[in-house]
Design a protein around this motif. Sequence first.
Motif, PDB file in Angstrom:
ATOM      1  N   ILE A 102      48.503 -14.553 -21.010  1.00  0.00           N
ATOM      2  CA  ILE A 102      48.173 -15.554 -22.026  1.00  0.00           C
ATOM      3  C   ILE A 102      48.559 -16.945 -21.544  1.00  0.00           C
ATOM      4  O   ILE A 102      47.817 -17.925 -21.743  1.00  0.00           O
ATOM      5  N   ILE A 103      49.722 -17.064 -20.895  1.00  0.00           N
ATOM      6  CA  ILE A 103      50.118 -18.369 -20.351  1.00  0.00           C
ATOM      7  C   ILE A 103      49.125 -18.810 -19.286  1.00  0.00           C
ATOM      8  O   ILE A 103      48.693 -19.972 -19.260  1.00  0.00           O
ATOM      9  N   GLY A 104      48.733 -17.884 -18.396  1.00  0.00           N
ATOM     10  CA  GLY A 104      47.780 -18.225 -17.345  1.00  0.00           C
ATOM     11  C   GLY A 104      46.431 -18.652 -17.889  1.00  0.00           C
ATOM     12  O   GLY A 104      45.751 -19.504 -17.305  1.00  0.00           O
ATOM     13  N   ALA A 105      46.006 -18.064 -19.012  1.00  0.00           N
ATOM     14  CA  ALA A 105      44.715 -18.440 -19.602  1.00  0.00           C
ATOM     15  C   ALA A 105      44.766 -19.819 -20.257  1.00  0.00           C
ATOM     16  O   ALA A 105      43.745 -20.512 -20.327  1.00  0.00           O
ATOM     17  N   ARG A 106      45.937 -20.218 -20.712  1.00  0.00           N
ATOM     18  CA  ARG A 106      46.079 -21.503 -21.404  1.00  0.00           C
ATOM     19  C   ARG A 106      46.458 -22.645 -20.454  1.00  0.00           C
ATOM     20  O   ARG A 106      46.091 -23.792 -20.688  1.00  0.00           O
ATOM     21  N   VAL A 107      47.230 -22.332 -19.426  1.00  0.00           N
ATOM     22  CA  VAL A 107      47.749 -23.377 -18.524  1.00  0.00           C
ATOM     23  C   VAL A 107      47.404 -22.986 -17.088  1.00  0.00           C
ATOM     24  O   VAL A 107      47.882 -21.970 -16.585  1.00  0.00           O
ATOM     25  N   LYS A 108      46.578 -23.810 -16.461  1.00  0.00           N
ATOM     26  CA  LYS A 108      46.179 -23.519 -15.081  1.00  0.00           C
ATOM     27  C   LYS A 108      47.266 -23.903 -14.088  1.00  0.00           C
ATOM     28  O   LYS A 108      47.430 -23.245 -13.063  1.00  0.00           O
ATOM     29  N   ASP A 109      48.007 -24.962 -14.401  1.00  0.00           N
ATOM     30  CA  ASP A 109      49.076 -25.394 -13.510  1.00  0.00           C
ATOM     31  C   ASP A 109      50.376 -24.705 -13.949  1.00  0.00           C
ATOM     32  O   ASP A 109      50.961 -25.043 -14.983  1.00  0.00           O
ATOM     33  N   GLU A 110      50.817 -23.736 -13.151  1.00  0.00           N
ATOM     34  CA  GLU A 110      52.008 -22.970 -13.520  1.00  0.00           C
ATOM     35  C   GLU A 110      53.264 -23.822 -13.576  1.00  0.00           C
ATOM     36  O   GLU A 110      54.219 -23.479 -14.268  1.00  0.00           O
ATOM     37  N   SER A 111      53.285 -24.948 -12.843  1.00  0.00           N
ATOM     38  CA  SER A 111      54.470 -25.798 -12.846  1.00  0.00           C
ATOM     39  C   SER A 111      54.664 -26.484 -14.203  1.00  0.00           C
ATOM     40  O   SER A 111      55.777 -26.883 -14.550  1.00  0.00           O
ATOM     41  N   ARG A 112      53.595 -26.632 -14.965  1.00  0.00           N
ATOM     42  CA  ARG A 112      53.703 -27.283 -16.274  1.00  0.00           C
ATOM     43  C   ARG A 112      54.285 -26.348 -17.333  1.00  0.00           C
ATOM     44  O   ARG A 112      54.968 -26.798 -18.250  1.00  0.00           O
ATOM     45  N   CYS A 113      54.010 -25.055 -17.208  1.00  0.00           N
ATOM     46  CA  CYS A 113      54.464 -24.096 -18.229  1.00  0.00           C
ATOM     47  C   CYS A 113      54.809 -22.793 -17.512  1.00  0.00           C
ATOM     48  O   CYS A 113      53.928 -22.117 -16.982  1.00  0.00           O
ATOM     49  N   SER A 114      56.070 -22.474 -17.494  1.00  0.00           N
ATOM     50  CA  SER A 114      56.490 -21.301 -16.726  1.00  0.00           C
ATOM     51  C   SER A 114      57.587 -20.549 -17.469  1.00  0.00           C
ATOM     52  O   SER A 114      58.302 -21.105 -18.320  1.00  0.00           O
ATOM     53  N   ILE A 115      57.693 -19.269 -17.133  1.00  0.00           N
ATOM     54  CA  ILE A 115      58.740 -18.426 -17.704  1.00  0.00           C
ATOM     55  C   ILE A 115      60.013 -18.632 -16.895  1.00  0.00           C
ATOM     56  O   ILE A 115      60.038 -18.378 -15.683  1.00  0.00           O
ATOM     57  N   VAL A 116      61.044 -19.108 -17.568  1.00  0.00           N
ATOM     58  CA  VAL A 116      62.337 -19.288 -16.903  1.00  0.00           C
ATOM     59  C   VAL A 116      63.042 -17.943 -16.775  1.00  0.00           C
ATOM     60  O   VAL A 116      63.584 -17.600 -15.722  1.00  0.00           O
ATOM     61  N   SER A 117      63.023 -17.175 -17.851  1.00  0.00           N
ATOM     62  CA  SER A 117      63.660 -15.852 -17.824  1.00  0.00           C
ATOM     63  C   SER A 117      63.101 -14.998 -18.947  1.00  0.00           C
ATOM     64  O   SER A 117      62.582 -15.514 -19.952  1.00  0.00           O
ATOM     65  N   ASN A 118      63.163 -13.710 -18.780  1.00  0.00           N
ATOM     66  CA  ASN A 118      62.836 -12.770 -19.851  1.00  0.00           C
ATOM     67  C   ASN A 118      63.645 -11.506 -19.633  1.00  0.00           C
ATOM     68  O   ASN A 118      63.870 -11.092 -18.501  1.00  0.00           O
ATOM     69  N   SER A 119      64.098 -10.918 -20.714  1.00  0.00           N
ATOM     70  CA  SER A 119      64.940  -9.729 -20.617  1.00  0.00           C
ATOM     71  C   SER A 119      64.638  -8.796 -21.778  1.00  0.00           C
ATOM     72  O   SER A 119      64.179  -9.229 -22.849  1.00  0.00           O
ATOM     73  N   ASN A 120      64.881  -7.522 -21.546  1.00  0.00           N
ATOM     74  CA  ASN A 120      64.660  -6.520 -22.593  1.00  0.00           C
ATOM     75  C   ASN A 120      65.750  -6.637 -23.654  1.00  0.00           C
ATOM     76  O   ASN A 120      66.919  -6.845 -23.341  1.00  0.00           O
ATOM     77  N   PHE A 121      65.335  -6.482 -24.897  1.00  0.00           N
ATOM     78  CA  PHE A 121      66.289  -6.515 -26.005  1.00  0.00           C
ATOM     79  C   PHE A 121      66.287  -5.149 -26.679  1.00  0.00           C
ATOM     80  O   PHE A 121      65.257  -4.693 -27.167  1.00  0.00           O
ATOM     81  N   ARG A 122      67.437  -4.513 -26.674  1.00  0.00           N
ATOM     82  CA  ARG A 122      67.569  -3.201 -27.311  1.00  0.00           C
ATOM     83  C   ARG A 122      68.536  -3.348 -28.473  1.00  0.00           C
ATOM     84  O   ARG A 122      69.700  -3.654 -28.274  1.00  0.00           O
ATOM     85  N   GLY A 123      68.044  -3.115 -29.647  1.00  0.00           N
ATOM     86  CA  GLY A 123      68.891  -3.263 -30.835  1.00  0.00           C
ATOM     87  C   GLY A 123      68.032  -3.581 -32.037  1.00  0.00           C
ATOM     88  O   GLY A 123      66.826  -3.330 -32.055  1.00  0.00           O
ATOM     89  N   GLY A 124      68.646  -4.155 -33.041  1.00  0.00           N
ATOM     90  CA  GLY A 124      67.924  -4.478 -34.261  1.00  0.00           C
ATOM     91  C   GLY A 124      67.953  -3.321 -35.243  1.00  0.00           C
ATOM     92  O   GLY A 124      68.477  -2.238 -34.975  1.00  0.00           O
ATOM     93  N   GLU A 125      67.359  -3.560 -36.389  1.00  0.00           N
ATOM     94  CA  GLU A 125      67.366  -2.554 -37.449  1.00  0.00           C
ATOM     95  C   GLU A 125      66.378  -1.434 -37.150  1.00  0.00           C
ATOM     96  O   GLU A 125      65.348  -1.639 -36.510  1.00  0.00           O
ATOM     97  N   GLU A 126      66.709  -0.234 -37.632  1.00  0.00           N
ATOM     98  CA  GLU A 126      65.814   0.912 -37.481  1.00  0.00           C
ATOM     99  C   GLU A 126      64.594   0.734 -38.379  1.00  0.00           C
ATOM    100  O   GLU A 126      64.709   0.377 -39.541  1.00  0.00           O
ATOM    101  N   GLU A 127      63.417   0.962 -37.826  1.00  0.00           N
ATOM    102  CA  GLU A 127      62.173   0.779 -38.572  1.00  0.00           C
ATOM    103  C   GLU A 127      61.346   2.057 -38.510  1.00  0.00           C
ATOM    104  O   GLU A 127      61.676   3.002 -37.786  1.00  0.00           O
TER     105      GLU A 127
END
Length: 202
Positions: A102-127
């Motif tokens: 989705i970022i690549g489709a919206r922004v052609k220049d990766e230097s303008r909009c990039s992912i600094v970090s992403n990590s898995n989140f395990r927790g939260g309420e049971e659904e």
Amino acid sequence: MRLMPERRNRRFLAVVLLLIAVLLGYLVGVHWWFVAPHAAIAAQMQDLREQELRFRQIAAQRPLIEKRLAEVRAFEQNNQSFLADADANSAFSDLTQRLKQIIGARVKDESRCSIVSNSNFRGGEEETYRRVTIQVRLRCPLEPFAGILYDLENSSPYLFVDQLMIFRQQAGYVPPGGKPPPSTLDIRFNLSGYLRKSGKGE
């Protein structure tokens, strides 16, 4: 002449006493030992007949209920609202890949909009269904991020953005007469989707 009324009164009193004795004898010797138990049994039998009738009516609806359940299962299998992954580990990777697309489709220049970090989140309420979440940090100008956010929340399968925090970054040194670079934001949020499998009791 005086004795006749007394005899009549005695006879009447004797009849009354006899009736009372018979009634008491019936209540003590017959009603409580025979009539009352039979009446209670008759009431229980009536309740059992009514319950049996209800069970028969429910049993008669079994084919219709099974048909509806099959329709629900088929709908759920074809429902594009859920992530296609079978387990959480592959779903974490899938969420990250979808975000990059989705970022690549919206922004052609990766230097303008990039992912600094992403990590898995395990927790939260049971659904009811298993929720899979990644915590994301982006550096991106506001305008393309608005489009990215729109695409994320209107995608298929359904994705959800919450815990959104936006920080304005300080611009670096701009020489006199120079043009400042476009303002970049430090953006942090949780991106979630749902697996088909139940989240209860795990």
